[in-house]
Design a protein around this motif. Sequence first.
Motif, PDB file in Angstrom:
ATOM      1  N   LYS A  96      38.656  47.955  54.051  1.00 49.98           N
ATOM      2  CA  LYS A  96      37.436  47.159  53.998  1.00 49.98           C
ATOM      3  C   LYS A  96      37.647  45.967  53.067  1.00 49.98           C
ATOM      4  CE  LYS A  96      32.573  47.202  53.238  1.00 49.98           C
ATOM      5  NZ  LYS A  96      31.347  47.929  53.264  1.00 49.98           N
ATOM      6  N   LEU A 122      36.187  43.092  50.664  1.00 49.77           N
ATOM      7  CA  LEU A 122      35.044  42.797  49.807  1.00 49.77           C
ATOM      8  C   LEU A 122      34.917  41.296  49.608  1.00 49.77           C
ATOM      9  CD1 LEU A 122      35.619  45.412  46.942  1.00 49.77           C
ATOM     10  CD2 LEU A 122      34.133  45.644  48.928  1.00 49.77           C
ATOM     11  N   THR A 123      33.694  40.842  49.421  1.00 50.24           N
ATOM     12  CA  THR A 123      33.510  39.448  49.014  1.00 50.24           C
ATOM     13  C   THR A 123      33.961  39.329  47.563  1.00 50.24           C
ATOM     14  OG1 THR A 123      31.276  39.765  48.134  1.00 50.24           O
ATOM     15  CG2 THR A 123      31.476  39.232  50.507  1.00 50.24           C
ATOM     16  N   GLU A 175      32.175  38.347  45.141  1.00 57.09           N
ATOM     17  CA  GLU A 175      31.088  38.879  44.322  1.00 57.09           C
ATOM     18  C   GLU A 175      31.109  40.402  44.296  1.00 57.09           C
ATOM     19  OE1 GLU A 175      30.743  36.515  46.665  1.00 57.09           O
ATOM     20  OE2 GLU A 175      29.993  34.773  45.576  1.00 57.09           O
ATOM     21  N   GLN A 176      31.355  41.023  45.449  1.00 51.97           N
ATOM     22  CA  GLN A 176      31.420  42.483  45.503  1.00 51.97           C
ATOM     23  C   GLN A 176      32.602  43.012  44.691  1.00 51.97           C
ATOM     24  OE1 GLN A 176      31.580  42.739  49.799  1.00 51.97           O
ATOM     25  NE2 GLN A 176      29.562  43.715  49.872  1.00 51.97           N
ATOM     26  N   ALA A 177      33.730  42.348  44.796  1.00 47.96           N
ATOM     27  CA  ALA A 177      34.904  42.768  44.026  1.00 47.96           C
ATOM     28  C   ALA A 177      34.658  42.600  42.527  1.00 47.96           C
ATOM     29  CB  ALA A 177      36.138  41.979  44.461  1.00 47.96           C
ATOM     30  N   CYS A 237      31.732  42.801  41.067  1.00 49.18           N
ATOM     31  CA  CYS A 237      30.839  43.896  40.696  1.00 49.18           C
ATOM     32  C   CYS A 237      31.602  45.217  40.590  1.00 49.18           C
ATOM     33  CB  CYS A 237      29.697  44.025  41.699  1.00 49.18           C
ATOM     34  SG  CYS A 237      28.488  42.702  41.560  1.00 49.18           S
ATOM     35  N   ALA A 238      32.541  45.450  41.483  1.00 50.44           N
ATOM     36  CA  ALA A 238      33.351  46.672  41.417  1.00 50.44           C
ATOM     37  C   ALA A 238      34.127  46.715  40.106  1.00 50.44           C
ATOM     38  CB  ALA A 238      34.307  46.741  42.609  1.00 50.44           C
ATOM     39  N   TYR A 253      31.650  47.580  37.363  1.00 47.14           N
ATOM     40  CA  TYR A 253      31.295  49.001  37.358  1.00 47.14           C
ATOM     41  C   TYR A 253      32.440  49.848  36.803  1.00 47.14           C
ATOM     42  CZ  TYR A 253      27.447  47.538  40.393  1.00 47.14           C
ATOM     43  OH  TYR A 253      26.340  46.922  40.920  1.00 47.14           O
TER      44      TYR A 253
END
Length: 73
Positions: free
Chosen positions: A5, A7-8, A10-12, A14-15, A18
């Motif tokens: 998958k 990730l954008t 931004e998503q990466a 955020c990952a 986290y």
Amino acid sequence: MENNKVLTLEQAFCAMFYFLEHEYALTKSEDIAIMLSSLDWTVLADNSGPPDPAAWEDWLDAVKKAQEDNPSW
């Protein structure tokens, strides 16, 4: 979970945030706490990016390096 998958950015980001939050919960490291405070998008009313704008640029540099070092990704 799918390993392929995409990730954008931004998503990466955020990952990564986290992941660091989890590491902080385990270690209570002051260094990680300081880093998290400069990366936490939720502290800005408009969620426009990290409070430290240089952190986003550093993130983009890290992504570019990862892509150059691992071109098959």
